[in-house]
Design a protein around this motif. Structure first.
Motif, PDB file in Angstrom:
ATOM      1  N   GLY A 139      36.135   4.723 -34.146  1.00  0.00           N
ATOM      2  CA  GLY A 139      34.837   4.123 -33.840  1.00  0.00           C
ATOM      3  C   GLY A 139      33.862   5.115 -33.220  1.00  0.00           C
ATOM      4  N   ALA A 140      34.379   6.071 -32.462  1.00  0.00           N
ATOM      5  CA  ALA A 140      33.520   7.089 -31.852  1.00  0.00           C
ATOM      6  C   ALA A 140      32.904   7.994 -32.910  1.00  0.00           C
ATOM      7  N   ILE A 141      33.585   8.158 -34.019  1.00  0.00           N
ATOM      8  CA  ILE A 141      33.064   8.975 -35.119  1.00  0.00           C
ATOM      9  C   ILE A 141      32.073   8.173 -35.948  1.00  0.00           C
ATOM     10  N   ILE A 142      32.400   6.920 -36.194  1.00  0.00           N
ATOM     11  CA  ILE A 142      31.543   6.086 -37.029  1.00  0.00           C
ATOM     12  C   ILE A 142      30.262   5.714 -36.284  1.00  0.00           C
ATOM     13  N   GLY A 143      30.399   5.310 -35.021  1.00  0.00           N
ATOM     14  CA  GLY A 143      29.242   4.918 -34.235  1.00  0.00           C
ATOM     15  C   GLY A 143      28.733   3.537 -34.608  1.00  0.00           C
ATOM     16  N   TYR A 144      27.750   3.064 -33.849  1.00  0.00           N
ATOM     17  CA  TYR A 144      27.186   1.741 -34.071  1.00  0.00           C
ATOM     18  C   TYR A 144      26.541   1.671 -35.450  1.00  0.00           C
ATOM     19  N   ALA A 145      27.013   0.754 -36.270  1.00  0.00           N
ATOM     20  CA  ALA A 145      26.497   0.545 -37.635  1.00  0.00           C
ATOM     21  C   ALA A 145      26.540   1.814 -38.483  1.00  0.00           C
TER      22      ALA A 145
END
Length: 75
Positions: free
Chosen positions: A9-15
């Motif tokens: 999730g830290a790589i993908i980020g919000y949206a």
């Protein structure tokens, strides 16, 4: 490269903003496995495509993001 599932999730980020920004700035394409783990690990596979220099720079950015996430998680 492999990234622990809890930090993807830290790589993908919000949206998807973070991953898109890394792709745009570095000129790479990043693909993250959809839930399946690398053999005998708890990591998801992250494949970065582009020039060697761009891939290396993107890897550094990803490692930094994961490190930041891990450090904030431990506090």
């Amino acid at each position: 490269m492999g990234v622990a599932g809890e930090y993807v999730g830290a790589i993908i980020g919000y949206a998807g903003r973070t991953i898109r920004e890394i792709e745009r700035v570095m000129g790479v394409q990043i693909n993250i496995s959809k839930g399946e783990l690398k053999a005998r690990t708890s990591e998801r596979e992250v494949v970065i495509s582009g020039t060697r220099e761009a891939v290396d720079a993107a890897e550094v950015m990803i490692v930094q993001r994961v490190s930041d996430a891990a450090n904030s998680h431990c506090r």
